[in-house]
Design a protein around this motif. Structure first.
Motif, PDB file in Angstrom:
ATOM      1  N   ILE A  36       0.866  -1.153  -0.057  1.00  0.00           N
ATOM      2  CA  ILE A  36      -0.057   0.137   0.161  1.00  0.00           C
ATOM      3  C   ILE A  36       0.877   1.288  -0.089  1.00  0.00           C
ATOM      4  O   ILE A  36       0.608   2.277  -0.684  1.00  0.00           O
ATOM      5  CB  ILE A  36      -0.914   0.002   1.315  1.00  0.00           C
ATOM      6  N   SER A  39       2.338   2.213  -3.327  1.00  0.00           N
ATOM      7  CA  SER A  39       1.403   2.733  -4.365  1.00  0.00           C
ATOM      8  C   SER A  39       0.921   4.495  -4.095  1.00  0.00           C
ATOM      9  O   SER A  39       0.417   4.928  -4.819  1.00  0.00           O
ATOM     10  CB  SER A  39      -0.016   1.891  -4.272  1.00  0.00           C
ATOM     11  N   GLU A  60     -12.786  -2.402   7.155  1.00  0.00           N
ATOM     12  CA  GLU A  60     -13.491  -2.255   5.841  1.00  0.00           C
ATOM     13  C   GLU A  60     -14.955  -1.587   6.327  1.00  0.00           C
ATOM     14  O   GLU A  60     -15.471  -1.853   6.975  1.00  0.00           O
ATOM     15  CB  GLU A  60     -13.713  -3.548   5.369  1.00  0.00           C
ATOM     16  N   TYR A  76      -4.423   8.200   3.163  1.00  0.00           N
ATOM     17  CA  TYR A  76      -4.612   7.572   1.924  1.00  0.00           C
ATOM     18  C   TYR A  76      -4.391   5.994   2.034  1.00  0.00           C
ATOM     19  O   TYR A  76      -4.862   5.061   1.270  1.00  0.00           O
ATOM     20  CB  TYR A  76      -3.324   7.974   0.787  1.00  0.00           C
ATOM     21  N   SER A  79      -7.679   4.938   3.397  1.00  0.00           N
ATOM     22  CA  SER A  79      -8.691   5.127   2.155  1.00  0.00           C
ATOM     23  C   SER A  79      -8.641   3.608   1.483  1.00  0.00           C
ATOM     24  O   SER A  79      -9.614   3.240   1.253  1.00  0.00           O
ATOM     25  CB  SER A  79      -8.110   6.139   1.111  1.00  0.00           C
ATOM     26  N   LYS A  80      -7.410   3.000   1.194  1.00  0.00           N
ATOM     27  CA  LYS A  80      -7.354   1.580   0.838  1.00  0.00           C
ATOM     28  C   LYS A  80      -8.243   0.548   1.452  1.00  0.00           C
ATOM     29  O   LYS A  80      -8.849  -0.150   1.175  1.00  0.00           O
ATOM     30  CB  LYS A  80      -5.812   1.532   0.311  1.00  0.00           C
ATOM     31  N   GLY A  83     -11.829   0.914   1.897  1.00  0.00           N
ATOM     32  CA  GLY A  83     -12.529   0.352   0.738  1.00  0.00           C
ATOM     33  C   GLY A  83     -13.477   1.439   0.289  1.00  0.00           C
ATOM     34  O   GLY A  83     -13.996   2.518   0.743  1.00  0.00           O
ATOM     35  N   HIS A 108      -4.854   8.918  -5.965  1.00  0.00           N
ATOM     36  CA  HIS A 108      -4.959   7.652  -5.113  1.00  0.00           C
ATOM     37  C   HIS A 108      -6.034   7.176  -5.429  1.00  0.00           C
ATOM     38  O   HIS A 108      -6.625   5.835  -5.231  1.00  0.00           O
ATOM     39  CB  HIS A 108      -4.935   8.094  -3.773  1.00  0.00           C
ATOM     40  N   ARG A 109      -7.299   7.905  -5.921  1.00  0.00           N
ATOM     41  CA  ARG A 109      -8.759   7.466  -6.144  1.00  0.00           C
ATOM     42  C   ARG A 109      -8.402   6.239  -7.276  1.00  0.00           C
ATOM     43  O   ARG A 109      -8.840   5.261  -7.273  1.00  0.00           O
ATOM     44  CB  ARG A 109      -9.867   8.506  -6.608  1.00  0.00           C
ATOM     45  N   PHE A 112      -6.210   3.184  -6.235  1.00  0.00           N
ATOM     46  CA  PHE A 112      -7.217   2.111  -5.416  1.00  0.00           C
ATOM     47  C   PHE A 112      -8.395   1.631  -6.284  1.00  0.00           C
ATOM     48  O   PHE A 112      -9.148   0.674  -5.558  1.00  0.00           O
ATOM     49  CB  PHE A 112      -7.473   2.928  -4.205  1.00  0.00           C
ATOM     50  N   HIS A 114     -11.172   3.320  -6.975  1.00  0.00           N
ATOM     51  CA  HIS A 114     -12.565   3.682  -6.530  1.00  0.00           C
ATOM     52  C   HIS A 114     -13.179   4.597  -7.505  1.00  0.00           C
ATOM     53  O   HIS A 114     -12.662   5.363  -8.248  1.00  0.00           O
ATOM     54  CB  HIS A 114     -12.477   4.716  -5.148  1.00  0.00           C
TER      55      HIS A 114
END
Length: 349
Positions: A36, A39, A60, A76, A79-80, A83, A108-109, A112, A114
């Motif tokens: 993570i 990334s 989650e 961030y 955020s991962k 979920g 980052h969106r 991941f 999203h």
């Protein structure tokens, strides 16, 4: 002191290489976290000044608030972990750090996968969350990473965390603590304060403050000594010793001041991702899968009245009281490698 801290983190520090001590330096991340972190955007990583890992179990879908979110690294990561159905809100008072965090939301969106960003950042003070229109009883988890020591009103920070947490939610955070109270004149030094040292609470003052603000049974998760690694600064602070420590504070109003014995036990089902063999509630509660594990009433509630409940079977109730668990002490909770002593147990079951 707020202005000094804003200047230190917004203008003087241009990256972790500018720090003068190791107080704000992170420990090596666990293996599961490395992909993570790899990334994340390089600018977010290079402006991170935390001192611990603030990613508890079972995230989650959670709503999480990050106090002192800085460049957004922890936001961030979370955020991962929460979920697409989760939400992460970061609060910081430093415009330069917020600019970095906001600049990379879309990055980052996409990283991941999203459909929309589940992160937002607010400018404000962590002791004045009431001015940011954050609802009562809203967040499942509040985190913070080496920031509370920088606040001029730590009691207000804890009170505001208590307000915004849902019942059964928790404050899971890392910070710097001292083995004694720091002299007042050292708190006026902007470098010592900015390096997260002279604003650090004496550990026992922190635990008493936590109890005063409704977090009756603060639980130590992990700790490590800080070596400072700057002779001039170390000499000014001597003989005080400093520790990076992670605590979890549950919003459970029925918790008792001490570990009381009701003859209860739990059995861990082995269903928490990443902790299938052993659930690590705190430093003194590593609960093996399938084992009947005796617990005090407080630990029972921390498992039964929170997001952990579905992962345990519960034996007993509160109908019969057998007294206090032996060893419920008040000694320094952190390990001391210099003297070769282990940490005293902050809980006793």
């Amino acid at each position: 002191m707020r202005e000094d801290v804003q200047d230190y983190y917004g203008r003087q520090l241009q990256g972790t290489q500018d720090l003068q001590t190791n107080a704000c330096c992170d420990q090596a991340p666990p293996g599961w976290l490395k992909p993570i972190l790899a990334s994340l955007h390089d600018e977010v990583l290079s402006h991170y000044y935390g001192c611990g890992l603030v990613a508890p179990q079972l995230l989650e879908g959670a709503r999480i608030l990050d106090l002192g979110s800085g460049s957004g690294r922890d936001c961030y990561v979370l955020s991962k972990l929460v979920g697409a159905q989760g939400e992460v809100v970061g609060v910081d008072m430093t415009p330069e750090q917020l600019a970095i965090a906001r600049r990379h939301q879309e990055y980052h969106r996409e990283a991941f996968g999203h459909a929309r960003s589940n992160v937002r950042f607010l400018e404000g003070y962590i002791e004045q969350l009431d001015e940011l229109d954050l609802e009562d009883d809203y967040f499942d988890i509040v985190i913070s990473n080496c920031v509370i020591n920088l606040s001029p009103d730590k009691e207000k920070v804890l009170s505001e965390v208590q307000r915004v947490l849902k019942p059964g939610g928790e404050f899971y955070f890392s910070d710097v603590y001292a083995d004694r109270r720091i002299p007042a004149h050292l708190k006026e030094d902007p470098v010592l304060y900015g390096e997260c040292l002279s604003g650090a609470l004496y550990w026992n003052d922190f635990e008493n403050l936590a109890r005063k603000t409704g977090f009756t049974d603060p639980r130590l998760v992990e700790d490590r000594p800080l070596t400072i690694e700057n002779e001039a600064i170390e000499a000014r602070l001597a003989p005080a010793r400093f520790f990076s420590a992670t605590y979890r504070l549950f919003k459970l109003p029925e918790l008792e001041p001490h570990c009381e014995d009701y003859g209860q036990a739990v059995i861990y089902q082995g269903t928490i991702p990443g902790e299938e063999a052993v659930c690590r509630l705190d430093k003194h509660h590593h609960i093996e899968r399938g084992r009947v594990f005796p617990v005090c009433g407080n630990t029972w509630m921390m498992l039964a009245d929170t997001r952990f409940a579905e992962h345990f079977r519960f034996i007993g109730d509160f109908s019969t009281h057998f007294g206090i668990f032996e060893g419920c002490g008040t000694a320094l909770p952190f390990g001391d490698p210099e003297s070769g002593t282990e940490a005293a147990s902050g809980s006793c079951c």
